[in-house]
Design a protein around this motif. Sequence first.
Motif, mmCIF file in Angstrom:
data_model
loop_
_atom_site.group_PDB
_atom_site.id
_atom_site.type_symbol
_atom_site.label_atom_id
_atom_site.label_comp_id
_atom_site.label_asym_id
_atom_site.label_seq_id
_atom_site.Cartn_x
_atom_site.Cartn_y
_atom_site.Cartn_z
ATOM 1 N N THR A 56 4.159 -7.763 0.808
ATOM 2 C CA THR A 56 2.978 -7.089 0.950
ATOM 3 C C THR A 56 2.417 -6.502 -0.628
ATOM 4 O OG1 THR A 56 3.726 -6.062 3.105
ATOM 5 C CG2 THR A 56 1.996 -4.901 1.962
ATOM 6 N N TYR A 58 0.004 -3.945 -2.736
ATOM 7 C CA TYR A 58 -0.192 -2.701 -2.873
ATOM 8 C C TYR A 58 -1.342 -2.790 -3.856
ATOM 9 C CZ TYR A 58 3.179 -0.771 0.324
ATOM 10 O OH TYR A 58 3.862 -0.509 1.236
ATOM 11 N N LEU A 92 0.049 2.261 4.269
ATOM 12 C CA LEU A 92 0.018 0.927 4.628
ATOM 13 C C LEU A 92 -0.953 0.629 5.736
ATOM 14 C CD1 LEU A 92 1.907 -1.805 4.210
ATOM 15 C CD2 LEU A 92 3.215 -0.903 6.273
ATOM 16 N N GLY A 102 -1.282 -2.495 1.130
ATOM 17 C CA GLY A 102 -0.983 -1.391 1.050
ATOM 18 C C GLY A 102 -1.867 -0.716 0.177
#
Length: 261
Positions: A56, A58, A92, A102
């Motif tokens: 993921t 960020y 998130l 994120g």
Amino acid sequence: MARDLGAAKEFYRAVLGWEFGPARLGEGFTVGFSDGVPVAGLGALPATLTVPVAWTPYFAVDDADVTAARILERSGTVAVGPLAFGTGRAALAADRDGAVFGIWQGDAIPDWGMGGDAAPAWLELRTRNAFDAAIFYGEVLEWACDHAGCCEVAYVEEDNRILLRHTGRTVARLHGGPLAEEPDPHLRPRWHVHFRVPDVETAVKAAVALGGSTGTVPDSGPFPDEITVRDPEGAAFTVAGPAGYSRFRPSADARARPRRG
């Protein structure tokens, strides 16, 4: 986030050549370093959570609460947070098409970012409509603004893709297409991370030897100098050789940070 943090560290050490050190986020987190440069974070996933393992990205923001409000105002989703996390605040979220990302406020890891020689090569957003996505993220994350340090957005007519550039480097691509409404997360709108390696074949052999697998990702190319890999827990990423990265360097007249979770 990894279910077996020790095994994940062993896998990415062998495949990507990373070393690992402590983060400011507690004992359940570690930072991967490439040639001394912080590249990505790995964290231990609680056994009670049944979420899929995935990489993921960020994105750094000045104010997590303000950014979360922008996400909601534009019909995105904030699943967790913003909440205090280590020395910063994080949340998130998902965009309007369900691609997960994120946001991060603060300096949990100094000088941790994308685009450097040792850092991840680039991110790709695979979505239904790249222009709509660019507007969403541009408004939420203040792309193409007049503030110092903002990213630049460019449309590449020859392949109908949108490029995100920062300090002269292409750090992300956004491209659209018909994505099936499938339960498989790899076939739905998502952010996908590419990691630079000196030799793709060597990296892939190491991944397979440690229980990983290779596969194709829809609309990814493919090119002989980049191959999509899944680690033993199913997290997908692409390894790209020097030639693969050079395709996305900005031309002379042209002008995020990932975390596994």
